[in-house]
Design an enzyme around this catalytic site. Structure first.
Site, PDB file in Angstrom:
ATOM      1  N   ALA A 100      -5.432 -13.529  -7.262  1.00  0.00           N
ATOM      2  CA  ALA A 100      -5.036 -13.904  -5.361  1.00  0.00           C
ATOM      3  C   ALA A 100      -3.774 -13.392  -5.289  1.00  0.00           C
ATOM      4  CB  ALA A 100      -4.681 -15.673  -6.230  1.00  0.00           C
ATOM      5  N   ASP A 115       2.459  -3.312 -10.230  1.00  0.00           N
ATOM      6  CA  ASP A 115       2.049  -4.900 -10.967  1.00  0.00           C
ATOM      7  C   ASP A 115       2.786  -5.515 -12.086  1.00  0.00           C
ATOM      8  OD1 ASP A 115       0.602  -5.460  -8.352  1.00  0.00           O
ATOM      9  OD2 ASP A 115      -1.302  -5.727  -9.706  1.00  0.00           O
ATOM     10  N   HIS A 149       0.501  -1.139   0.014  1.00  0.00           N
ATOM     11  CA  HIS A 149      -0.618  -0.074   0.312  1.00  0.00           C
ATOM     12  C   HIS A 149       0.789   1.483   0.226  1.00  0.00           C
ATOM     13  CE1 HIS A 149      -4.132  -2.208   0.505  1.00  0.00           C
ATOM     14  NE2 HIS A 149      -3.281  -2.144   1.411  1.00  0.00           N
TER      15      HIS A 149
HETATM   16  P1  ADP Z   1      -4.632 -10.472  -9.794  1.00  0.00           P
HETATM   17  O1  ADP Z   1      -3.923  -9.445 -10.650  1.00  0.00           O
HETATM   18  O2  ADP Z   1      -4.416 -10.452  -8.456  1.00  0.00           O
HETATM   19  O3  ADP Z   1      -4.839 -11.947 -10.085  1.00  0.00           O
HETATM   20  P2  ADP Z   1      -7.185  -8.662 -10.675  1.00  0.00           P
HETATM   21  O4  ADP Z   1      -8.898  -8.484 -10.120  1.00  0.00           O
HETATM   22  O5  ADP Z   1      -6.483  -7.688 -10.634  1.00  0.00           O
HETATM   23  O6  ADP Z   1      -6.727 -10.080  -9.333  1.00  0.00           O
HETATM   24  O7  ADP Z   1      -7.541  -9.430 -11.821  1.00  0.00           O
HETATM   25  C1  ADP Z   1      -8.246 -10.803 -12.427  1.00  0.00           C
HETATM   26  C2  ADP Z   1      -8.729 -10.336 -13.825  1.00  0.00           C
HETATM   27  O8  ADP Z   1      -7.485 -10.340 -14.976  1.00  0.00           O
HETATM   28  C3  ADP Z   1      -9.325 -11.789 -13.647  1.00  0.00           C
HETATM   29  O9  ADP Z   1     -11.138 -11.616 -13.473  1.00  0.00           O
HETATM   30  C4  ADP Z   1      -9.262 -11.681 -15.632  1.00  0.00           C
HETATM   31  O10 ADP Z   1     -11.031 -10.616 -16.008  1.00  0.00           O
HETATM   32  C5  ADP Z   1      -8.510 -11.482 -15.728  1.00  0.00           C
HETATM   33  N1  ADP Z   1      -7.575 -12.540 -16.256  1.00  0.00           N
HETATM   34  C6  ADP Z   1      -6.621 -13.041 -15.686  1.00  0.00           C
HETATM   35  N2  ADP Z   1      -6.043 -13.820 -15.990  1.00  0.00           N
HETATM   36  C7  ADP Z   1      -6.749 -14.180 -17.473  1.00  0.00           C
HETATM   37  C8  ADP Z   1      -6.887 -15.695 -18.061  1.00  0.00           C
HETATM   38  N3  ADP Z   1      -6.200 -16.556 -17.578  1.00  0.00           N
HETATM   39  N4  ADP Z   1      -7.599 -15.872 -18.805  1.00  0.00           N
HETATM   40  C9  ADP Z   1      -8.553 -14.525 -18.692  1.00  0.00           C
HETATM   41  N5  ADP Z   1      -8.180 -13.310 -17.911  1.00  0.00           N
HETATM   42  C10 ADP Z   1      -7.655 -13.464 -17.247  1.00  0.00           C
HETATM   43 MG    MG Z   2      -4.637  -7.339 -10.454  1.00  0.00          MG
END
Ligand code: ADP
Ligand code: MG
Length: 428
Positions: A152, A201, A40
């Site tokens: 995650a 990120d 953060h």
């Molecule tokens: P994080 O970046 O921590 O994993 P976020 O909520 O920022 O979580 O991003 C997750 C989103 O990214 C998913 O809901 C989806 O929209 C997209 N995403 C991630 N991996 C995939 C994948 N393998 N195929 C399609 N969309 C994906």
């Molecule tokens: Mg993300």
């Protein structure tokens, strides 16, 4: 259980061959990241220390030929989604408010990430001398596979964004500047997807160096690779819990930090350097005081972990991680029972130097710095301890730091049966 060795590259290529009936020209790998320390702090102009990890999202793709029926279309399939993402070229225009409106974008789901990045990369193709000759009218088609659990806290979204950005850059013959690509992907996530996240990120995913963590200073966006000793493994313990970043308390924490900074008369909490003013408790309400204290001490912890890694003092680095965990739990109040239980399980497991929750908070993963020789006994003990405390099954990923988004050879990831058309596979 322990995760199997990731093989997203092979799955992406196999899906491409199955979907399009030929080998892809290119294959891009894009890593997830965990933050070792500095949570953060990004939106407070502070410091953080992420590390790109060998859990990756891979995208196999080929540029469209001018004679193709869909020469001006970008089409991407994901093994985790039923429908492909499709973007018609020329790229949509990315404005600060970002069409097509928040409700529609939320519905668009993962395709919003693809559209947003295409729009951001398209705006770069249309501007700047370094991009002279870039042609954003040419489409590409691809398939992606990922070993990164979405949502995650391992930044599957940045991995997806940077993979799409790389495919656009290759197809449109744009120079690949990792920092610029990170900025564009970040714009897409902020202005198109509508997630008000910091640049951490994307910078970690795009610009990391193998074997190193990446110290980022958000005041000027300078980065410094910090060697992670070979004897160390970064263990990621996925608690199996998930949160939605767009709707979580992220915005609230951000506002609390801004309020605290304003009341203390500084532009951002970073300006307080390494301590709160003596009269901070009089000028801030108790919540603001706790939030500000976390940010100020967290910046110091980043410096301490960097120094400890550089002198291979893993005991000290681990102790600072544990302090960071307590600060996130007690001062910033973004922990959750599962995250806290997983950190407790790590602390007592063999070979653990230190552990903390990682990511935005409330759910997701914790990280531990562990002695590489204890990887198996550590994993076993953590899973047992976490299960005993929560009744849940966790997953442990054992990772070394990897480099940022890059092209990798198609050839060695092809299914064995694919024929000679593969000889055309091109690489940078
Ligand atoms: P994080 O970046 O921590 O994993 P976020 O909520 O920022 O979580 O991003 C997750 C989103 O990214 C998913 O809901 C989806 O929209 C997209 N995403 C991630 N991996 C995939 C994948 N393998 N195929 C399609 N969309 C994906
Ligand atoms: Mg993300």
């Amino acid at each position: 259980m322990t995760a199997e060795a990731p093989d997203a590259a092979r799955r992406a290529v196999a899906a491409f061959v199955e979907t399009f009936g030929a080998a892809p020209r290119y294959l891009v790998r894009s890593p997830g990241r965990v933050n070792l320390i500095g949570e953060h702090t990004d939106y407070n102009d502070g410091l953080c220390l992420p590390v790109a990890v060998g859990l990756e999202l891979c995208l196999a793709f080929s540029p469209a030929e001018p004679t193709d029926e869909a020469a001006a279309l970008i089409e991407v399939f994901s093994e985790d989604r039923d429908a492909p993402a499709r973007v018609h070229l020329p790229p949509p225009v990315l404005s600060a408010s970002g069409p097509p409106g928040r409700a529609a974008r939320a519905q668009a789901g993962w395709t919003g990430y693809v559209e947003g990045v295409v729009a951001a990369m398209g705006s770069a193709a249309g501007a700047g001398a370094s991009q002279a000759g870039a042609d954003a009218s040419r489409g590409w088609f691809g398939t992606l596979a990922s070993d990164l659990p979405a949502g995650a806290g391992l930044s599957s979204s940045a991995a997806l964004e940077l993979a799409v950005a790389r495919a656009c850059a290759v197809t449109w013959r744009q120079d690949w500047d990792p920092v610029e690509a990170a900025r564009l992907a970040h714009r897409a996530e902020n202005h198109w997807v509508g997630a008000a996240t910091g640049l951490l990120d994307q910078l970690a995913c795009a610009t990391s160096t193998a074997g190193h963590a990446l110290r980022i200073d958000f005041r000027d966006l300078t980065t410094l690779p910090v060697a992670v000793p070979d004897s160390v493994v970064v263990a990621i313990v996925d608690t199996g819990t998930r949160r939605d970043l767009v709707t979580s308390a992220y915005g609230q924490r951000r506002a609390e930090c801004e309020r605290a900074a304003a009341r203390l008369g500084v532009d951002s909490l970073r300006d307080l350097a390494d301590r709160l003013p003596a009269d901070a408790a009089d000028r801030l309400d108790p919540v603001e005081l706790r939030r500000a204290r976390h940010i100020v001490t967290e910046n110091t912890r980043v410096q301490e972990v960097v120094a400890a890694l550089l002198r291979s003092d893993l005991a000290h680095a681990g102790a600072v991680l544990l302090d960071g965990h307590r600060s996130l739990r007690d001062d910033f109040e973004v922990c959750g029972p599962e995250l806290d239980a997983a950190v407790a399980a790590c602390r007592t497991a063999p070979g653990c130097h230190g552990a903390r929750m990682t990511g935005g908070g409330f759910a997701g993963c914790v990280i531990a710095l562990i002695d590489a020789r204890s990887a198996d006994t550590f994993t076993e003990a953590v899973l047992r301890g976490y299960r005993a405390a929560t009744g849940r099954d966790g997953v442990v990923h054992l990772c070394r730091p990897v480099g940022g988004t890059s092209l990798i050879p198609v050839q060695e990831h092809l299914p064995r049966t694919t024929n000679d058309s593969t000889k055309e596979s091109g690489q940078e």
